[in-house]
Design a protein around this motif. Structure first.
Motif, PDB file in Angstrom:
ATOM      1  N   THR A 500     -30.456  -0.072-114.553  1.00 38.29           N
ATOM      2  CA  THR A 500     -29.225  -0.686-113.863  1.00 38.29           C
ATOM      3  C   THR A 500     -28.137  -1.122-115.131  1.00 38.29           C
ATOM      4  OG1 THR A 500     -30.543  -1.723-112.250  1.00 38.29           O
ATOM      5  CG2 THR A 500     -28.528  -2.637-112.589  1.00 38.29           C
ATOM      6  N   GLY A 501     -28.687  -1.553-116.307  1.00 36.15           N
ATOM      7  CA  GLY A 501     -27.871  -2.094-117.434  1.00 36.15           C
ATOM      8  C   GLY A 501     -26.930  -0.758-117.738  1.00 36.15           C
ATOM      9  N   LYS A 502     -27.565   0.202-117.950  1.00 40.72           N
ATOM     10  CA  LYS A 502     -26.941   1.489-118.364  1.00 40.72           C
ATOM     11  C   LYS A 502     -25.833   1.907-117.539  1.00 40.72           C
ATOM     12  CE  LYS A 502     -30.723   3.477-121.241  1.00 40.72           C
ATOM     13  NZ  LYS A 502     -31.724   4.553-121.413  1.00 40.72           N
ATOM     14  N   ASP A 503     -26.156   1.900-115.942  1.00 46.58           N
ATOM     15  CA  ASP A 503     -25.110   2.299-115.275  1.00 46.58           C
ATOM     16  C   ASP A 503     -23.992   1.199-115.256  1.00 46.58           C
ATOM     17  OD1 ASP A 503     -24.560   3.732-112.651  1.00 46.58           O
ATOM     18  OD2 ASP A 503     -24.889   2.212-111.657  1.00 46.58           O
ATOM     19  N   GLU A 546     -27.847  -7.422-121.836  1.00 42.89           N
ATOM     20  CA  GLU A 546     -28.601  -8.767-121.905  1.00 42.89           C
ATOM     21  C   GLU A 546     -28.787  -9.599-120.249  1.00 42.89           C
ATOM     22  OE1 GLU A 546     -29.973 -10.401-124.465  1.00 42.89           O
ATOM     23  OE2 GLU A 546     -29.873  -8.544-125.520  1.00 42.89           O
ATOM     24  N   LEU A 547     -27.693  -9.180-119.945  1.00 41.60           N
ATOM     25  CA  LEU A 547     -27.903  -9.974-118.206  1.00 41.60           C
ATOM     26  C   LEU A 547     -28.643  -8.648-117.621  1.00 41.60           C
ATOM     27  CD1 LEU A 547     -24.051 -10.342-117.291  1.00 41.60           C
ATOM     28  CD2 LEU A 547     -25.638 -11.970-117.871  1.00 41.60           C
ATOM     29  N   ALA A 670     -28.133 -12.117-112.709  1.00 45.57           N
ATOM     30  CA  ALA A 670     -27.988 -11.305-111.603  1.00 45.57           C
ATOM     31  C   ALA A 670     -26.750 -11.290-110.664  1.00 45.57           C
ATOM     32  CB  ALA A 670     -29.197 -11.177-110.330  1.00 45.57           C
ATOM     33  N   LEU A 671     -26.278 -12.429-110.411  1.00 51.04           N
ATOM     34  CA  LEU A 671     -25.093 -12.720-109.854  1.00 51.04           C
ATOM     35  C   LEU A 671     -23.782 -12.332-110.595  1.00 51.04           C
ATOM     36  CD1 LEU A 671     -23.890 -13.666-107.252  1.00 51.04           C
ATOM     37  CD2 LEU A 671     -23.820 -16.167-108.377  1.00 51.04           C
ATOM     38  N   GLY A 675     -21.682  -8.773-110.074  1.00 54.23           N
ATOM     39  CA  GLY A 675     -20.061  -9.339-110.148  1.00 54.23           C
ATOM     40  C   GLY A 675     -19.339  -8.067-111.151  1.00 54.23           C
ATOM     41  N   LEU A 676     -19.685  -8.156-112.393  1.00 48.34           N
ATOM     42  CA  LEU A 676     -19.019  -7.288-113.161  1.00 48.34           C
ATOM     43  C   LEU A 676     -19.373  -5.826-112.725  1.00 48.34           C
ATOM     44  CD1 LEU A 676     -20.720  -8.730-116.470  1.00 48.34           C
ATOM     45  CD2 LEU A 676     -18.173  -8.897-115.897  1.00 48.34           C
ATOM     46  N   GLU A 677     -20.224  -5.408-112.235  1.00 47.32           N
ATOM     47  CA  GLU A 677     -20.284  -4.064-111.541  1.00 47.32           C
ATOM     48  C   GLU A 677     -18.938  -3.826-110.716  1.00 47.32           C
ATOM     49  OE1 GLU A 677     -23.520  -0.771-109.736  1.00 47.32           O
ATOM     50  OE2 GLU A 677     -23.388  -2.796-108.955  1.00 47.32           O
ATOM     51  N   LYS A 678     -18.859  -4.946-109.643  1.00 46.36           N
ATOM     52  CA  LYS A 678     -18.262  -4.636-108.559  1.00 46.36           C
ATOM     53  C   LYS A 678     -16.543  -4.664-109.046  1.00 46.36           C
ATOM     54  CE  LYS A 678     -16.982  -4.576-104.190  1.00 46.36           C
ATOM     55  NZ  LYS A 678     -17.212  -3.347-103.089  1.00 46.36           N
ATOM     56  N   ALA A 679     -16.520  -5.538-110.108  1.00 45.09           N
ATOM     57  CA  ALA A 679     -15.069  -5.507-110.526  1.00 45.09           C
ATOM     58  C   ALA A 679     -14.765  -4.466-111.427  1.00 45.09           C
ATOM     59  CB  ALA A 679     -14.963  -7.074-111.736  1.00 45.09           C
ATOM     60  N   ALA A 680     -15.562  -3.917-112.024  1.00 40.18           N
ATOM     61  CA  ALA A 680     -15.160  -2.534-112.870  1.00 40.18           C
ATOM     62  C   ALA A 680     -15.083  -1.326-111.572  1.00 40.18           C
ATOM     63  CB  ALA A 680     -16.476  -2.090-113.638  1.00 40.18           C
TER      64      ALA A 680
END
Length: 717
Positions: A500-503, A546-547, A670-671, A675-680
């Motif tokens: 997930t982190g890599k994605d 890290e997240l 996780a939140l 959130g970063l994924e959605k913003a990206a």
């Protein structure tokens, strides 16, 4: 009259000014008998009924209305300094003119004024072809009207009613506006001897594939390949359906363009010239056709009510049709028969021109035709079936489906039938309407006691809490142990977390690349934010990893996958979740995957951010400093209250989810991660579709990183 105050006829302007309900109307503390004229005591117009104090406290009073009119007029120099051009409507009871002014800074203002000077309601058609494409924005309320086209612009006005419109650019197009379906300007005539299947044979097939369909598809909103030239169109198959009077050919077409081939569902229907009723079948027509002695049109069969009723009957009868090495199955659920729908049930089209096409039957069923067809289990069908069977009530229940099983044994969803939910609109539109109301209340500086009790921001806060509760309840259902391996929950392993982190890292790298490409289009403050993000790219990507590590032990379940306010219906203050097909751009396998429930939570939080940004940046007819401050106050308060209420309610409803966080900060990580994924994702979407909106996800991305040391000195969201 003159200076002789003893003369009559002007008592209305010689009596004491009516300031309040106090003695002498608040004008003087003197003995009423010593006044030259006593205050007006009339029960309708006397100072006890009409006074400044009362009207100042009523946002709808004549005093406050006049203040608003003066404020709006002062904002546009075109009213006083602009050129005047009288329009000449054929209805002589309507006065219409434009005022245009170009300021020293080059800013061009165009105002359209229309007034009904009669005591009865009037309609008027205005020739505004000189302003084609511009959007009339009503200046008192800030509401956008449909855009101006080549045809006459139609308005209706109440007795003595009027409009002041500011003509704005196309980017202020009202969100509810739907462009009418565009038909081909000239129809080719096809000749069929008897059967609809002859469309699959030369020369009709050649004409369709090489001449008609490539042009017709470009005008369809559901066609996703507009960016690339169409290289080839192929009619994949055709299956006869319907009766002899209303023949239909169930069909799919393969479209190749830009090196990719996609498959779309397009049922062909025949309608005779003497049977053409509504405009939609004509707007969606592909060609003229001569079929024996009959002359008519070949059109998209979904626009024909007889086709909709035939599909419903096929579901009720569990019809199976042979097809291209497989079969097409009409599959009902037990709930369908309970509706009692018949051939006489009303058919009402929601919109024929969306990514999918939907119609309401009997005010109790929604039939959705899936336009872009893909092999495999469709998440919309799968999720609807599972949640309906589990008894989760805040969705549109599954009633039936039409599925094609191909020669390889793979299922392809063609149509899905779900329960119709009578609603107040989707949560995005409902939120925008309430924010407009909140802004008007804020600008009026006056609210009645009842309006204070039922204020718009309070309703938005309550709904955000309800949405959080319903989402938590749905996640509880999806997190329950299941014998179905596709729905059995899993715990996130370190390997899952790393993947997930890599994605997410890849998505953020792509977003930063796009921000760099569009940096020159941003204002200086936003350019600074982009520079900071690019400067500390390594720190950001390390932070994401890290997240991701901290999310190990969290639950992985089936989720909505593309949740935002537009995917939620408002029904009597409650929230109903719809459209479980996931992100359409992703393959079915990914859309059916298991994810952290915080993927859905983050989607809603980012949607709150967009709603607040719309209030601050779009509803901008009033550009005074006072109005701008009011917009920011309303937007900031909404964002803060909605987020807190939503997260609090969600955590209460989802408190018993089986997370087994390995890190005590796993939930917060996780939140933040999703959130970063959605913003990206939003940065990529805006950069490719609406560059003017890039600051919204940019500030969202920066705000989500504000806890990181390099960004702690600058404000985010």
């Amino acid at each position: 009259m003159g200076d002789n105050i003893s003369l009559g006829d002007r008592d209305g302007v010689r009596t004491p000014m009516q300031w309040s309900i106090d003695r002498n109307g608040g004008f003087s503390r003197a003995d009423p008998a010593s006044l030259v004229l006593p205050p007006i005591m009339d029960p309708q117009y006397g100072y006890l009924s009409v006074n400044v104090e009362t009207q100042a406290g009523d946002p709808h009073s004549l005093l406050n209305w006049t203040r608003r009119m003066l404020t709006v007029r002062k904002q546009s120099k075109a009213f006083g300094r602009g050129t005047l051009k009288m329009l000449s409507p054929t209805n002589r009871r309507v006065l219409a003119y434009t005022r245009e002014y170009t300021g020293p800074d080059g800013k061009h203002e165009i105002i359209l004024c229309v007034a009904n000077v009669s005591r009865s309601a009037q309609a008027v058609e205005l020739d505004l072809s000189a302003y084609v494409g511009m959007v009339p924005v009503e200046m008192l309320g800030g509401n956008a009207f449909p855009p101006i086209g080549q045809l006459s612009f139609l308005l209706t006005l109440a007795p003595y009613g009027f409009y002041w419109f500011g003509l704005a650019a196309e980017n202020q197009m009202p969100s509810w506006h739907v462009e009418p379906a565009q038909s081909l300007p000239d129809f080719t005539t096809l000749v069929l001897k008897k059967r609809m299947e002859e469309l699959l044979e030369a020369p009709s097939r050649t004409t369709l594939e090489q001449g008609i369909l490539p042009n017709w598809l470009q005008n369809r909103r559901w066609f996703a390949g507009k960016d690339a030239a169409i290289e080839k169109v192929n009619l994949a198959y055709g299956v006869r359906f319907g009766d002899a009077q209303h023949p239909v050919l169930l069909s799919e077409i393969e479209v190749t363009g830009g090196g990719q081939t996609s498959r779309y569902q397009l049922p062909f229907g025949f309608i005779a010239e003497d049977q053409v009723g509504t405009a939609l079948p004509q707007q969606l027509a592909l060609s003229r056709v001569r079929r024996g002695p009959q002359v008519g049109l070949i059109t998209d069969a979904f626009s024909l009510e007889n086709f909709i009723r035939a599909v419903l009957q096929g579901m009720q009868n569990s019809t199976v049709l042979p097809s291209d090495g497989g079969e097409i199955r009409f599959e009902p659920t037990a709930e369908l028969a309970k509706l009692g729908l018949t051939a006489e049930s009303d058919v009402r089209y929601l919109s024929a021109e969306q990514s999918n096409s939907s119609v309401v039957v009997g005010n109790s069923l929604v039939l959705k035709l899936i336009r872009k067809v893909a092999s495999g289990v469709h998440p919309e069908l799968e999720m609807s079936a599972y949640l309906t069977a589990a008894g989760f009530g805040n969705i549109s229940p599954l009633l039936g489906a039409v599925v094609r099983r191909d020669a390889a044994g793979e299922d392809n969803l063609l149509m899905i039938a779900q329960g119709y939910l009578s609603n107040q609109g989707d949560a995005w539109e409902w939120t925008q309407n309430n924010l407009e109301r909140a802004l008007r209340d804020e600008l009026a500086d006056a609210m009645s006691e009842q309006e204070q009790h039922y204020n718009a921001l309070g309703e938005l806060k309550d709904f955000a809490a309800m949405l959080g509760q319903r989402l938590g309840e749905m996640h509880q259902v999806l997190a329950a142990s299941s014998e179905n391996p596709d729905f059995d929950p899993q715990i996130t392993t370190q390997k899952d977390a790393s993947a997930t982190g890599k994605d997410v890292v890849a998505q953020i790298e792509h977003a930063l690349k796009l921000l760099k490409q569009h940096q020159h289009e941003l204002n200086p403050a936003d350019k600074t934010l982009v520079s900071r993000l690019l400067e500390h790219k390594k720190a950001i990507l390390s932070h994401v990893q890290e997240l991701a590590k901290k999310t190990a032990g969290g639950l992985r379940i089936r989720v909505h996958g593309d949740l935002h306010l537009g995917q939620v219906l408002v029904i009597k203050g409650d929230a109903y979740l719809i459209d479980f097909e996931g992100e359409p751009a992703r393959p079915l396998r990914e859309r059916r995957g298991k994810h952290s429930p915080y993927k859905d939570v983050s989607g809603v939080l980012r949607s709150f951010d967009y709603a607040a940004a719309m209030t601050i940046n779009v509803h901008n007819v009033d550009n005074t400093a006072h109005a701008q401050d009011a917009r920011r106050r309303v937007g900031d308060r909404y964002l803060s209250e909605a987020r807190q209420a939503f997260i609090h309610a969600y955590r209460l409803a989802a408190a018993t989810l089986g997370h087994a966080w390995q890190d005590p900060d796993g939930e917060d990580a996780a939140l933040a991660l999703f959130g970063l994924e959605k913003a990206a994702y939003e940065v990529a979407y805006e950069a490719e579709n609406r560059p003017g909106w890039l600051p919204v996800p940019l500030h969202g991305l920066y705000g989500l990183l504000s806890g990181l040391k390099p960004f702690s000195d600058l404000g985010g969201e």
